[in-house]
Scaffold this motif. Sequence first.
Motif, mmCIF file in Angstrom:
data_model
loop_
_atom_site.group_PDB
_atom_site.id
_atom_site.type_symbol
_atom_site.label_atom_id
_atom_site.label_comp_id
_atom_site.label_asym_id
_atom_site.label_seq_id
_atom_site.Cartn_x
_atom_site.Cartn_y
_atom_site.Cartn_z
ATOM 1 N N LEU A 18 6.028 11.661 5.191
ATOM 2 C CA LEU A 18 4.716 11.043 5.027
ATOM 3 C C LEU A 18 4.590 9.951 3.963
ATOM 4 N N PRO A 19 5.342 9.960 2.866
ATOM 5 C CA PRO A 19 5.109 8.912 1.856
ATOM 6 C C PRO A 19 5.300 7.485 2.358
ATOM 7 N N PRO A 21 4.694 6.004 5.513
ATOM 8 C CA PRO A 21 3.485 5.487 6.166
ATOM 9 C C PRO A 21 2.255 5.464 5.257
ATOM 10 N N LEU A 22 2.140 6.448 4.370
ATOM 11 C CA LEU A 22 0.986 6.449 3.467
ATOM 12 C C LEU A 22 1.037 5.262 2.514
ATOM 13 N N TYR A 23 2.231 4.891 2.055
ATOM 14 C CA TYR A 23 2.357 3.705 1.209
ATOM 15 C C TYR A 23 2.106 2.428 2.008
ATOM 16 N N LYS A 24 2.597 2.396 3.222
ATOM 17 C CA LYS A 24 2.432 1.208 4.051
ATOM 18 C C LYS A 24 0.959 0.897 4.304
ATOM 19 N N TYR A 25 0.160 1.921 4.515
ATOM 20 C CA TYR A 25 -1.254 1.712 4.795
ATOM 21 C C TYR A 25 -2.124 1.735 3.539
ATOM 22 N N VAL A 27 -2.595 4.044 1.148
ATOM 23 C CA VAL A 27 -3.259 5.282 0.724
ATOM 24 C C VAL A 27 -2.739 5.730 -0.639
ATOM 25 N N VAL A 28 -1.433 5.585 -0.864
ATOM 26 C CA VAL A 28 -0.821 5.958 -2.141
ATOM 27 C C VAL A 28 -0.071 4.754 -2.698
ATOM 28 N N ASP A 29 0.171 4.768 -4.016
ATOM 29 C CA ASP A 29 0.961 3.696 -4.601
ATOM 30 C C ASP A 29 2.446 4.046 -4.531
ATOM 31 N N ALA A 33 4.505 7.679 -3.929
ATOM 32 C CA ALA A 33 5.301 7.835 -2.712
ATOM 33 C C ALA A 33 6.711 8.317 -3.047
ATOM 34 N N GLY A 36 6.591 11.981 -4.170
ATOM 35 C CA GLY A 36 6.491 12.885 -3.022
ATOM 36 C C GLY A 36 7.816 13.028 -2.302
#
Length: 61
Positions: A18-19, A21-25, A27-29, A33, A36
């Motif tokens: 998950l880190p 895609p979450l960074y790409k969009y 959501v997280v720095d 990422a 995680g």
Amino acid sequence: MKILVSLVSLIAFLLVVLPGPLYKYGVVDLGLAFTGFRYGVYVGGAALVLLLVQLIFMRKT
């Protein structure tokens, strides 16, 4: 014991996958990422140890 190993493995998988895609969009720095991802590898190692314990001690004789 099988449920515990499955749950830990699932958590490790999600922490590794998950880190990105979450960074790409956004959501997280980047630091979060990588943190995680690092903990996902640690949890994956713990899942491997639990699996080995299950194989050694819980096998049918």
